[in-house]
Design a protein around this motif. Structure first.
Motif, PDB file in Angstrom:
ATOM      1  N   LEU A  31      28.005  26.232  40.900  1.00 25.80           N
ATOM      2  CA  LEU A  31      28.824  26.875  41.924  1.00 25.80           C
ATOM      3  C   LEU A  31      28.080  28.072  42.491  1.00 25.80           C
ATOM      4  O   LEU A  31      27.557  28.896  41.734  1.00 25.80           O
ATOM      5  N   ILE A  32      28.043  28.165  43.816  1.00 23.10           N
ATOM      6  CA  ILE A  32      27.454  29.315  44.493  1.00 23.10           C
ATOM      7  C   ILE A  32      28.524  29.937  45.375  1.00 23.10           C
ATOM      8  O   ILE A  32      28.978  29.319  46.343  1.00 23.10           O
ATOM      9  N   THR A  33      28.936  31.151  45.046  1.00 18.10           N
ATOM     10  CA  THR A  33      29.906  31.825  45.913  1.00 18.10           C
ATOM     11  C   THR A  33      29.159  32.451  47.083  1.00 18.10           C
ATOM     12  O   THR A  33      28.047  32.952  46.936  1.00 18.10           O
ATOM     13  N   GLY A  34      29.771  32.415  48.253  1.00 19.40           N
ATOM     14  CA  GLY A  34      29.084  32.926  49.434  1.00 19.40           C
ATOM     15  C   GLY A  34      27.851  32.101  49.745  1.00 19.40           C
ATOM     16  O   GLY A  34      26.763  32.636  49.971  1.00 19.40           O
ATOM     17  N   VAL A  67      36.681  26.410  51.164  1.00 18.14           N
ATOM     18  CA  VAL A  67      37.006  27.710  51.758  1.00 18.14           C
ATOM     19  C   VAL A  67      37.665  28.556  50.676  1.00 18.14           C
ATOM     20  O   VAL A  67      38.617  28.121  50.026  1.00 18.14           O
ATOM     21  N   SER A  68      37.136  29.756  50.473  1.00 19.66           N
ATOM     22  CA  SER A  68      37.690  30.613  49.426  1.00 19.66           C
ATOM     23  C   SER A  68      37.311  32.067  49.695  1.00 19.66           C
ATOM     24  O   SER A  68      36.142  32.364  49.957  1.00 19.66           O
ATOM     25  N   ASP A  69      38.271  32.945  49.635  1.00 20.12           N
ATOM     26  CA  ASP A  69      38.063  34.382  49.812  1.00 20.12           C
ATOM     27  C   ASP A  69      38.031  35.025  48.436  1.00 20.12           C
ATOM     28  O   ASP A  69      39.063  35.158  47.772  1.00 20.12           O
ATOM     29  N   THR A  70      36.842  35.417  48.016  1.00 22.52           N
ATOM     30  CA  THR A  70      36.677  35.919  46.652  1.00 22.52           C
ATOM     31  C   THR A  70      37.416  37.223  46.392  1.00 22.52           C
ATOM     32  O   THR A  70      37.573  37.631  45.235  1.00 22.52           O
ATOM     33  N   SER A  71      37.878  37.896  47.445  1.00 24.38           N
ATOM     34  CA  SER A  71      38.604  39.148  47.245  1.00 24.38           C
ATOM     35  C   SER A  71      40.055  38.923  46.851  1.00 24.38           C
ATOM     36  O   SER A  71      40.761  39.872  46.493  1.00 24.38           O
ATOM     37  N   LYS A  72      40.515  37.664  46.909  1.00 17.03           N
ATOM     38  CA  LYS A  72      41.907  37.345  46.603  1.00 17.03           C
ATOM     39  C   LYS A  72      41.993  36.498  45.339  1.00 17.03           C
ATOM     40  O   LYS A  72      41.419  35.399  45.268  1.00 17.03           O
ATOM     41  N   LEU A  73      42.727  36.976  44.352  1.00  9.98           N
ATOM     42  CA  LEU A  73      42.815  36.259  43.081  1.00  9.98           C
ATOM     43  C   LEU A  73      43.489  34.902  43.239  1.00  9.98           C
ATOM     44  O   LEU A  73      43.141  33.945  42.530  1.00  9.98           O
ATOM     45  N   ILE A 104      35.400  42.542  47.197  1.00  9.47           N
ATOM     46  CA  ILE A 104      34.536  41.359  47.308  1.00  9.47           C
ATOM     47  C   ILE A 104      33.377  41.433  46.324  1.00  9.47           C
ATOM     48  O   ILE A 104      33.124  40.483  45.565  1.00  9.47           O
ATOM     49  N   ASN A 105      32.662  42.561  46.323  1.00  8.75           N
ATOM     50  CA  ASN A 105      31.423  42.641  45.548  1.00  8.75           C
ATOM     51  C   ASN A 105      31.639  42.784  44.048  1.00  8.75           C
ATOM     52  O   ASN A 105      30.809  42.301  43.260  1.00  8.75           O
ATOM     53  N   PHE A 106      32.715  43.448  43.647  1.00 11.43           N
ATOM     54  CA  PHE A 106      32.922  43.636  42.203  1.00 11.43           C
ATOM     55  C   PHE A 106      34.177  42.948  41.677  1.00 11.43           C
ATOM     56  O   PHE A 106      34.097  42.100  40.787  1.00 11.43           O
ATOM     57  N   LYS A 107      35.323  43.271  42.225  1.00 10.42           N
ATOM     58  CA  LYS A 107      36.565  42.671  41.726  1.00 10.42           C
ATOM     59  C   LYS A 107      36.515  41.148  41.830  1.00 10.42           C
ATOM     60  O   LYS A 107      36.870  40.431  40.881  1.00 10.42           O
ATOM     61  N   GLY A 108      36.085  40.652  42.975  1.00  9.59           N
ATOM     62  CA  GLY A 108      36.012  39.201  43.157  1.00  9.59           C
ATOM     63  C   GLY A 108      35.058  38.556  42.178  1.00  9.59           C
ATOM     64  O   GLY A 108      35.346  37.492  41.605  1.00  9.59           O
ATOM     65  N   PHE A 164      36.620  38.578  38.510  1.00  9.52           N
ATOM     66  CA  PHE A 164      37.660  37.596  38.230  1.00  9.52           C
ATOM     67  C   PHE A 164      37.213  36.153  38.468  1.00  9.52           C
ATOM     68  O   PHE A 164      37.761  35.231  37.861  1.00  9.52           O
ATOM     69  N   THR A 165      36.204  35.956  39.311  1.00 11.85           N
ATOM     70  CA  THR A 165      35.639  34.607  39.434  1.00 11.85           C
ATOM     71  C   THR A 165      35.036  34.171  38.108  1.00 11.85           C
ATOM     72  O   THR A 165      35.277  33.062  37.629  1.00 11.85           O
ATOM     73  N   ILE A 166      34.265  35.053  37.502  1.00 11.42           N
ATOM     74  CA  ILE A 166      33.679  34.741  36.198  1.00 11.42           C
ATOM     75  C   ILE A 166      34.784  34.495  35.170  1.00 11.42           C
ATOM     76  O   ILE A 166      34.766  33.501  34.433  1.00 11.42           O
ATOM     77  N   GLN A 167      35.748  35.404  35.108  1.00 11.66           N
ATOM     78  CA  GLN A 167      36.822  35.288  34.119  1.00 11.66           C
ATOM     79  C   GLN A 167      37.565  33.965  34.236  1.00 11.66           C
ATOM     80  O   GLN A 167      37.803  33.259  33.251  1.00 11.66           O
ATOM     81  N   LYS A 168      37.934  33.606  35.456  1.00 12.55           N
ATOM     82  CA  LYS A 168      38.767  32.426  35.661  1.00 12.55           C
ATOM     83  C   LYS A 168      37.993  31.109  35.524  1.00 12.55           C
ATOM     84  O   LYS A 168      38.609  30.056  35.281  1.00 12.55           O
ATOM     85  N   PHE A 169      36.672  31.163  35.657  1.00  8.70           N
ATOM     86  CA  PHE A 169      35.884  29.938  35.512  1.00  8.70           C
ATOM     87  C   PHE A 169      35.403  29.693  34.084  1.00  8.70           C
ATOM     88  O   PHE A 169      34.820  28.636  33.803  1.00  8.70           O
TER      89      PHE A 169
END
Length: 245
Positions: A7-10, A55-61, A107-111, A114-119
């Motif tokens: 998976l590659i975000t952005g 399509v995914s906005d990493t700033s939104k949980l 986007i740069n930190f919170k996203g 939680f992307t790491i956590q949830k995956f």
């Protein structure tokens, strides 16, 4: 690397897209994310049949939760992630607004956090996570205060994650690019003249004699995602053509 899923975000432009193209050439299955359908479709046109986009906005949980659901539904498990989604908004410290602060950190930190956590439940044992940070963490640049803080925060958790996630076979390493020719400068609000001056300066001062390209970074990310980097934990590879020597 053949048939592995990453998976590659952005992943719709710049470094993310270059890495997706490179990994697909290594016969990997690549999942890319982007914040709108148009840019996602444009990126997928440059990739082959082994690429998938969401399509995914990493700033939104809630968007991250939906991404996890989509990836699990299609692939069940993944072999690694390149946490690449990020923004840069140029602003002096005194002129930085709360909205710029929140957008950058979300986007740069919170996203990323939680992307790491949830995956985690979808990551195989073993698997690899690569974080995309920046040389701004250790070299000061004017008008980058919030961006610098967001990237420093991301590097700050890498060591902790390596300890906590080691029992699951998950390793975390970092790439730290220098100034790279990519759409991030245009999106930052910099003028064309300012971008040209920036790229010219680093082209002339870099020992390699040119600006760093996204294609320079892709093989290094691929190495960190591969089994060849199994012994590495919390390593940071600086990819700046020697500009910070």
């Amino acid at each position: 690397m053949k048939n592995k899923v990453f998976l590659i975000t952005g992943g719709t432009s710049g470094i993310g897209l270059a890495c997706a193209i490179y990994l697909e050439k290594q016969q990997c299955n690549v999942i890319i994310t982007g914040r709108n359908q148009k840019t996602l479709e444009t990126a997928l046109q440059q990739l082959g049949s082994n690429a998938t986009g969401f399509v995914s906005d990493t700033s939104k949980l809630t968007a991250i939760d939906q991404l996890v659901f989509n990836v699990k539904e299609k692939f069940q498990k993944i072999d690694g992630m390149f946490i690449n989604a990020g923004i840069f908004k140029a602003a002096s410290f005194e002129e930085t607004t709360e909205s710029v602060f929140d957008e950058t950190m979300n986007i740069n930190f919170k996203g990323a956090f939680f992307t790491i956590q949830k995956f985690i439940p979808l990551l195989r044992n073993p698997s690899s996570i690569v974080l995309n940070t920046s040389i701004v963490v250790f070299k000061a640049f004017a008008n980058t205060s919030v961006y610098t803080a967001s990237k420093a925060a991301l590097e700050g958790i890498a060591k902790v994650l390596n300890v906590e996630l080691a029992p699951k076979g998950i390793r975390i390493n970092v790439v730290s690019p220098g100034v790279t020719q990519s759409p991030i400068q245009k999106k930052s609000g910099m003028t064309d003249a300012a971008i040209d001056d920036l790229l010219k300066h680093f082209s002339e001062t870099a020992p390699i004699g040119r600006i760093v390209q996204p294609t320079d970074i892709a093989p290094i990310v691929s190495f960190l995602l591969s089994e060849h980097s199994w012994v590495l934990r919390n390593e940071k590879i600086i990819i700046d053509g020697g500009t910070t020597l």
